[in-house]
Motif scaffolding. Sequence first.
Motif, short mmCIF file in Angstrom:
data_model
loop_
_atom_site.label_atom_id
_atom_site.label_comp_id
_atom_site.label_asym_id
_atom_site.label_seq_id
_atom_site.Cartn_x
_atom_site.Cartn_y
_atom_site.Cartn_z
N PHE A 3 -5.45 -1.09 -11.25
CA PHE A 3 -5.70 -2.18 -10.16
C PHE A 3 -7.02 -2.67 -9.95
CE2 PHE A 3 -1.48 -0.58 -9.27
CZ PHE A 3 -0.74 -1.64 -8.99
N LYS A 4 -7.31 -3.84 -9.46
CA LYS A 4 -8.61 -4.52 -9.05
C LYS A 4 -8.62 -4.92 -7.34
CE LYS A 4 -12.03 -7.72 -10.60
NZ LYS A 4 -12.04 -8.63 -11.49
N TYR A 5 -9.52 -4.67 -7.02
CA TYR A 5 -9.32 -5.03 -5.49
C TYR A 5 -10.24 -6.31 -5.31
CZ TYR A 5 -10.57 -5.06 -0.52
OH TYR A 5 -10.92 -5.64 0.75
N ILE A 6 -9.68 -7.20 -4.78
CA ILE A 6 -10.27 -8.58 -4.70
C ILE A 6 -10.61 -9.13 -3.24
CG2 ILE A 6 -9.42 -9.50 -6.91
CD1 ILE A 6 -7.38 -10.93 -5.47
N GLY A 7 -10.37 -8.08 -2.43
CA GLY A 7 -10.65 -8.46 -1.01
C GLY A 7 -11.91 -8.33 -0.21
N GLU A 8 -12.20 -8.22 0.93
CA GLU A 8 -13.60 -8.44 1.29
C GLU A 8 -14.27 -6.98 1.19
OE1 GLU A 8 -13.67 -9.63 5.41
OE2 GLU A 8 -12.31 -11.30 5.06
N ASN A 9 -15.50 -6.76 1.19
CA ASN A 9 -16.15 -5.77 1.00
C ASN A 9 -16.13 -4.96 2.45
OD1 ASN A 9 -17.10 -6.28 -1.58
ND2 ASN A 9 -18.95 -7.14 -0.91
N GLY A 10 -16.22 -3.58 1.95
CA GLY A 10 -16.04 -2.72 3.19
C GLY A 10 -14.65 -2.23 3.74
N PHE A 11 -13.79 -2.74 3.11
CA PHE A 11 -12.27 -2.64 3.67
C PHE A 11 -12.07 -1.06 3.40
CE2 PHE A 11 -7.70 -2.71 3.25
CZ PHE A 11 -7.35 -3.22 4.35
N LYS A 12 -11.03 -0.23 4.26
CA LYS A 12 -10.62 0.84 3.94
C LYS A 12 -9.26 0.80 3.95
CE LYS A 12 -14.57 3.30 5.85
NZ LYS A 12 -15.03 4.55 6.74
N ASP A 13 -8.58 1.41 2.97
CA ASP A 13 -7.07 1.36 2.81
C ASP A 13 -6.60 2.85 3.09
OD1 ASP A 13 -4.76 1.47 1.72
OD2 ASP A 13 -4.95 -0.33 0.61
N ILE A 14 -5.73 3.13 4.15
CA ILE A 14 -5.18 4.44 4.34
C ILE A 14 -4.33 4.95 3.34
CG2 ILE A 14 -3.39 3.61 5.84
CD1 ILE A 14 -5.77 6.80 6.52
N ASP A 15 -3.49 4.13 2.80
CA ASP A 15 -2.70 4.50 1.73
C ASP A 15 -3.29 5.08 0.51
OD1 ASP A 15 -0.47 3.90 3.17
OD2 ASP A 15 -0.46 1.99 2.45
N LEU A 16 -4.58 4.44 -0.01
CA LEU A 16 -5.33 4.93 -1.07
C LEU A 16 -5.79 6.27 -0.60
CD1 LEU A 16 -7.04 1.68 -2.12
CD2 LEU A 16 -5.15 2.79 -3.07
N VAL A 17 -6.20 6.55 0.70
CA VAL A 17 -6.66 7.79 1.08
C VAL A 17 -5.67 9.00 1.15
CG1 VAL A 17 -7.59 9.27 2.95
CG2 VAL A 17 -8.46 6.91 2.45
N ILE A 18 -4.51 8.69 1.59
CA ILE A 18 -3.36 9.53 1.72
C ILE A 18 -2.88 9.82 0.13
CG2 ILE A 18 -1.06 9.75 2.14
CD1 ILE A 18 -1.46 8.07 4.69
N TYR A 19 -2.93 9.05 -0.80
CA TYR A 19 -2.55 9.27 -2.17
C TYR A 19 -3.47 9.93 -3.07
CZ TYR A 19 2.20 6.99 -1.55
OH TYR A 19 3.47 6.76 -1.07
N GLY A 20 -4.68 10.17 -2.49
CA GLY A 20 -5.85 10.73 -3.22
C GLY A 20 -6.52 9.86 -4.04
N ILE A 21 -6.44 8.63 -4.02
CA ILE A 21 -7.08 7.56 -4.94
C ILE A 21 -8.46 7.35 -4.69
CG2 ILE A 21 -6.97 5.17 -5.78
CD1 ILE A 21 -4.73 7.15 -6.62
N MET A 22 -8.75 7.36 -3.10
CA MET A 22 -10.27 7.57 -2.54
C MET A 22 -10.39 8.64 -1.29
SD MET A 22 -10.12 3.63 -1.04
CE MET A 22 -11.70 3.75 0.02
N ASP A 26 -14.78 6.48 2.06
CA ASP A 26 -15.16 5.56 0.86
C ASP A 26 -14.72 4.05 1.27
OD1 ASP A 26 -16.31 7.41 -0.81
OD2 ASP A 26 -14.45 7.47 -2.27
N GLU A 27 -15.36 3.07 0.96
CA GLU A 27 -15.21 1.69 1.36
C GLU A 27 -14.83 0.82 0.14
OE1 GLU A 27 -18.17 0.02 3.70
OE2 GLU A 27 -17.47 1.03 5.66
N LEU A 28 -13.76 -0.02 0.08
CA LEU A 28 -13.59 -0.78 -1.06
C LEU A 28 -14.63 -2.03 -1.14
CD1 LEU A 28 -9.79 -0.97 -0.44
CD2 LEU A 28 -11.02 -0.15 -2.48
N VAL A 29 -14.88 -2.19 -2.47
CA VAL A 29 -15.63 -3.36 -2.68
C VAL A 29 -15.25 -4.25 -3.61
CG1 VAL A 29 -18.20 -4.10 -3.74
CG2 VAL A 29 -17.68 -1.70 -2.55
N SER A 30 -15.16 -5.69 -3.45
CA SER A 30 -14.52 -6.43 -4.14
C SER A 30 -14.97 -6.48 -5.91
CB SER A 30 -15.12 -8.01 -3.78
OG SER A 30 -14.12 -9.01 -4.45
#
Length: 63
Positions: A3-22, A26-30
């Motif tokens: 997958f590729k993240y295309i949203g705003e910089n600095g976003f955090k996704d709790i589901d990605l943390v729960i599933y051990g992806i990040m 960590d913060e997502l970067v477009s």
Amino acid sequence: MDFKYIGENGFKDIDLVIYGIMEKNDELVSGMTFTVPDEKKSLIKRLKLNGNYVQIKRKRRNK
């Protein structure tokens, strides 16, 4: 599945943390790409429905 993240910089996704992806700090970067294991079907379904992520199609190689 990739997958590729295309949203705003600095976003955090709790589901990605729960599933051990990040990591939780960590913060997502477009433009950031990441791989979700195929067995995590519920997360894959959520990411496909979320407008901030696009699935990266794998190219098939001809042998």
